[in-house]
Design a protein around this motif. Structure first.
Motif, PDB file in Angstrom:
ATOM      1  N   GLY A 184       0.777  -1.228   0.000  1.00 21.29           N
ATOM      2  CA  GLY A 184       0.000   0.000   0.000  1.00 21.29           C
ATOM      3  C   GLY A 184       0.809   1.278   0.000  1.00 21.29           C
ATOM      4  N   ARG A 185       2.128   1.172   0.028  1.00 23.65           N
ATOM      5  CA  ARG A 185       2.966   2.374   0.045  1.00 23.65           C
ATOM      6  C   ARG A 185       3.748   2.469  -1.258  1.00 23.65           C
ATOM      7  NH1 ARG A 185       6.281   2.865   5.538  1.00 23.65           N
ATOM      8  NH2 ARG A 185       6.679   4.896   4.546  1.00 23.65           N
ATOM      9  N   GLU A 186       3.748   3.667  -1.845  1.00 22.09           N
ATOM     10  CA  GLU A 186       4.481   3.884  -3.085  1.00 22.09           C
ATOM     11  C   GLU A 186       5.919   4.303  -2.785  1.00 22.09           C
ATOM     12  OE1 GLU A 186       2.632   6.508  -5.830  1.00 22.09           O
ATOM     13  OE2 GLU A 186       0.646   5.563  -5.668  1.00 22.09           O
ATOM     14  N   HIS A 187       6.824   3.823  -3.614  1.00 22.87           N
ATOM     15  CA  HIS A 187       8.207   4.282  -3.495  1.00 22.87           C
ATOM     16  C   HIS A 187       8.861   4.241  -4.870  1.00 22.87           C
ATOM     17  CE1 HIS A 187       9.992   0.147  -3.621  1.00 22.87           C
ATOM     18  NE2 HIS A 187       8.805  -0.163  -3.170  1.00 22.87           N
ATOM     19  N   GLU A 188      10.001   4.906  -4.979  1.00 24.84           N
ATOM     20  CA  GLU A 188      10.686   5.068  -6.258  1.00 24.84           C
ATOM     21  C   GLU A 188      12.126   4.600  -6.123  1.00 24.84           C
ATOM     22  OE1 GLU A 188      10.132   8.716  -8.938  1.00 24.84           O
ATOM     23  OE2 GLU A 188      12.067   9.103  -7.959  1.00 24.84           O
ATOM     24  N   THR A 189      12.607   3.867  -7.121  1.00 27.56           N
ATOM     25  CA  THR A 189      14.002   3.429  -7.130  1.00 27.56           C
ATOM     26  C   THR A 189      14.642   3.827  -8.447  1.00 27.56           C
ATOM     27  OG1 THR A 189      13.380   1.237  -7.984  1.00 27.56           O
ATOM     28  CG2 THR A 189      13.593   1.471  -5.589  1.00 27.56           C
ATOM     29  N   ARG A 190      15.958   4.039  -8.403  1.00 29.40           N
ATOM     30  CA  ARG A 190      16.709   4.434  -9.592  1.00 29.40           C
ATOM     31  C   ARG A 190      17.800   3.407  -9.859  1.00 29.40           C
ATOM     32  NH1 ARG A 190      15.681   9.940 -11.008  1.00 29.40           N
ATOM     33  NH2 ARG A 190      14.196  10.855  -9.526  1.00 29.40           N
ATOM     34  N   HIS A 191      18.012   3.133 -11.146  1.00 27.25           N
ATOM     35  CA  HIS A 191      18.912   2.048 -11.534  1.00 27.25           C
ATOM     36  C   HIS A 191      19.813   2.523 -12.671  1.00 27.25           C
ATOM     37  CE1 HIS A 191      16.330  -0.664  -9.162  1.00 27.25           C
ATOM     38  NE2 HIS A 191      15.363   0.130  -9.603  1.00 27.25           N
ATOM     39  N   SER A 192      21.110   2.449 -12.456  1.00 24.59           N
ATOM     40  CA  SER A 192      22.091   2.968 -13.407  1.00 24.59           C
ATOM     41  C   SER A 192      22.181   2.101 -14.657  1.00 24.59           C
ATOM     42  CB  SER A 192      23.469   3.018 -12.745  1.00 24.59           C
ATOM     43  OG  SER A 192      23.920   1.694 -12.469  1.00 24.59           O
ATOM     44  N   GLU A 193      22.852   2.649 -15.671  1.00 27.24           N
ATOM     45  CA  GLU A 193      23.124   1.867 -16.879  1.00 27.24           C
ATOM     46  C   GLU A 193      23.890   0.597 -16.525  1.00 27.24           C
ATOM     47  OE1 GLU A 193      23.581   5.456 -20.202  1.00 27.24           O
ATOM     48  OE2 GLU A 193      25.345   4.700 -19.139  1.00 27.24           O
ATOM     49  N   LEU A 194      24.844   0.712 -15.606  1.00 31.93           N
ATOM     50  CA  LEU A 194      25.642  -0.449 -15.221  1.00 31.93           C
ATOM     51  C   LEU A 194      24.773  -1.536 -14.603  1.00 31.93           C
ATOM     52  CD1 LEU A 194      28.329  -1.890 -14.824  1.00 31.93           C
ATOM     53  CD2 LEU A 194      28.679  -0.540 -12.740  1.00 31.93           C
ATOM     54  N   SER A 195      23.885  -1.161 -13.688  1.00 31.98           N
ATOM     55  CA  SER A 195      22.987  -2.150 -13.087  1.00 31.98           C
ATOM     56  C   SER A 195      22.087  -2.782 -14.143  1.00 31.98           C
ATOM     57  CB  SER A 195      22.129  -1.501 -12.000  1.00 31.98           C
ATOM     58  OG  SER A 195      22.857  -1.329 -10.812  1.00 31.98           O
ATOM     59  N   ALA A 196      21.569  -1.948 -15.046  1.00 30.18           N
ATOM     60  CA  ALA A 196      20.703  -2.474 -16.105  1.00 30.18           C
ATOM     61  C   ALA A 196      21.464  -3.452 -16.987  1.00 30.18           C
ATOM     62  CB  ALA A 196      20.142  -1.324 -16.938  1.00 30.18           C
ATOM     63  N   TYR A 197      22.714  -3.128 -17.290  1.00 36.87           N
ATOM     64  CA  TYR A 197      23.525  -4.015 -18.129  1.00 36.87           C
ATOM     65  C   TYR A 197      23.740  -5.363 -17.445  1.00 36.87           C
ATOM     66  CZ  TYR A 197      27.447  -5.573 -21.036  1.00 36.87           C
ATOM     67  OH  TYR A 197      28.272  -6.292 -21.866  1.00 36.87           O
ATOM     68  N   LEU A 198      24.039  -5.334 -16.154  1.00 39.75           N
ATOM     69  CA  LEU A 198      24.254  -6.586 -15.431  1.00 39.75           C
ATOM     70  C   LEU A 198      22.980  -7.424 -15.401  1.00 39.75           C
ATOM     71  CD1 LEU A 198      26.474  -5.283 -12.495  1.00 39.75           C
ATOM     72  CD2 LEU A 198      27.180  -6.838 -14.326  1.00 39.75           C
ATOM     73  N   HIS A 199      21.826  -6.783 -15.262  1.00 38.09           N
ATOM     74  CA  HIS A 199      20.559  -7.510 -15.242  1.00 38.09           C
ATOM     75  C   HIS A 199      20.177  -8.032 -16.627  1.00 38.09           C
ATOM     76  CE1 HIS A 199      19.831  -5.827 -11.209  1.00 38.09           C
ATOM     77  NE2 HIS A 199      18.853  -6.696 -11.104  1.00 38.09           N
ATOM     78  N   VAL A 200      20.214  -7.146 -17.619  1.00 39.82           N
ATOM     79  CA  VAL A 200      19.628  -7.455 -18.924  1.00 39.82           C
ATOM     80  C   VAL A 200      20.594  -8.210 -19.827  1.00 39.82           C
ATOM     81  CG1 VAL A 200      18.635  -6.450 -21.020  1.00 39.82           C
ATOM     82  CG2 VAL A 200      18.083  -5.472 -18.780  1.00 39.82           C
ATOM     83  N   VAL A 201      21.843  -7.757 -19.906  1.00 34.18           N
ATOM     84  CA  VAL A 201      22.798  -8.343 -20.850  1.00 34.18           C
ATOM     85  C   VAL A 201      23.621  -9.451 -20.199  1.00 34.18           C
ATOM     86  CG1 VAL A 201      24.735  -7.886 -22.402  1.00 34.18           C
ATOM     87  CG2 VAL A 201      22.912  -6.187 -22.138  1.00 34.18           C
ATOM     88  N   ALA A 202      24.194  -9.155 -19.033  1.00 33.60           N
ATOM     89  CA  ALA A 202      25.028 -10.161 -18.368  1.00 33.60           C
ATOM     90  C   ALA A 202      24.196 -11.273 -17.750  1.00 33.60           C
ATOM     91  CB  ALA A 202      25.899  -9.498 -17.305  1.00 33.60           C
ATOM     92  N   GLY A 203      22.915 -11.000 -17.491  1.00 30.31           N
ATOM     93  CA  GLY A 203      22.054 -12.029 -16.927  1.00 30.31           C
ATOM     94  C   GLY A 203      22.349 -12.355 -15.479  1.00 30.31           C
ATOM     95  N   ASP A 204      23.000 -11.425 -14.765  1.00 24.33           N
ATOM     96  CA  ASP A 204      23.329 -11.653 -13.358  1.00 24.33           C
ATOM     97  C   ASP A 204      23.134 -10.355 -12.590  1.00 24.33           C
ATOM     98  OD1 ASP A 204      24.235 -12.444 -10.901  1.00 24.33           O
ATOM     99  OD2 ASP A 204      26.191 -13.143 -11.572  1.00 24.33           O
TER     100      ASP A 204
END
Length: 261
Positions: free
Chosen positions: A223-243
């Motif tokens: 029930g509580r809203e919050h916002e998070t920010r994610h760098s290009e590096l984090s996105a790369y590790l998630h999306v491309v590196a798969g880890d």
């Protein structure tokens, strides 16, 4: 094998526990320098290897014995080029004595087992990468870098290599990031933005500099809203590196977390 130092203990221990994580501030104007296999050596192995090359140039007997055993001619080569020649020489001529040669060229005065292990791993990478395409070699290097991040043995060259490739991601690729997969969070929105003030990446806690592109997620949890920010590096590790979990290992080392893991 005459002239080489006595063989070190060939039962190499597991590399020491995770080291202090290090942060390297992103410089948006940097130009990527070439990453060579010598940059992947750890635990003093690169320094020991350069010392061995210097000793070889000075016609030191022990250094010459190792070079002779591997049938090496290294005059005029850079240390990075010489390392590749050493790996090829070890494949052709070291036989069952590969660890002994690794100790001779990169173990230092006291046959540091961590440095020897790093040399052995890098030699294996050099030899196995030869049969791969350029794209496949990039994938294996990325995997090795991610492994070093998880070990805590990454360095600035590793992070620069990742950041250059992360900066080349499209907005559409960044939007594929799913950092909270499996958690009971309701996503409200996601967008790729830049901002005028410095903010922090949710996972790495590294600073996202003003003007640097990043992903903003708005979610609702209980029930509580919050916002998070994610760098290009984090996105790369998630999306491309798969880890994506590796991103957390870029945070400041926390002894209590390490002991609990």
């Amino acid at each position: 094998m005459d002239g080489l130092r006595p063989a070190p203990d060939l039962t190499l221990p597991r590399r020491r526990a995770r080291r202090q994580g290090r942060r390297f501030p992103r410089n948006p104007g940097f130009r990527e320098r070439t990453m060579d296999y010598i940059d992947e050596l750890r635990d003093g192995a690169a320094e020991h290897f350069r010392e061995w090359l210097a000793a070889l140039s000075a016609e030191d007997g022990y250094a010459r014995a190792a070079a002779w055993g591997l049938r090496l001619q290294l005059e005029g080569l850079t240390p990075a080029e010489a390392l590749v020649r050493v790996a090829e020489g070890m494949e052709r001529h070291a036989g069952p004595h590969r660890v002994l040669y690794a100790a001779s060229v990169a173990g230092g005065a006291y046959d540091d087992p961590d440095a020897i292990e790093s040399m052995m791993e890098t030699v294996e990478a050099i030899l196995s990468d030869r049969v791969l395409s350029e794209a496949e070699r990039e994938e294996t290097r990325r995997s090795r870098i991610v492994a070093r991040i998880r070990l805590g043995s990454y360095d600035e060259v590793d992070i620069e290599w990742l950041e250059v490739r992360a900066a080349a991601m499209t907005d559409a690729e960044m939007l594929k990031m799913d950092p909270f997969d499996g958690e009971e969070i309701t996503e409200l929105s996601r967008r790729v933005v830049t901002c005028g003030t410095a903010v922090r990446d949710h996972w790495t806690r590294r600073v996202i500099e003003p003007g640097e592109r990043h992903l903003v997620l708005r979610e609702a949890l209980q029930g509580r809203e919050h916002e998070t920010r994610h760098s290009e590096l984090s996105a790369y590790l998630h999306v491309v590196a798969g880890d994506g979990g590796a991103a957390e290992f870029l945070d400041v080392y926390d002894e209590h977390v390490a002991l609990a893991s």
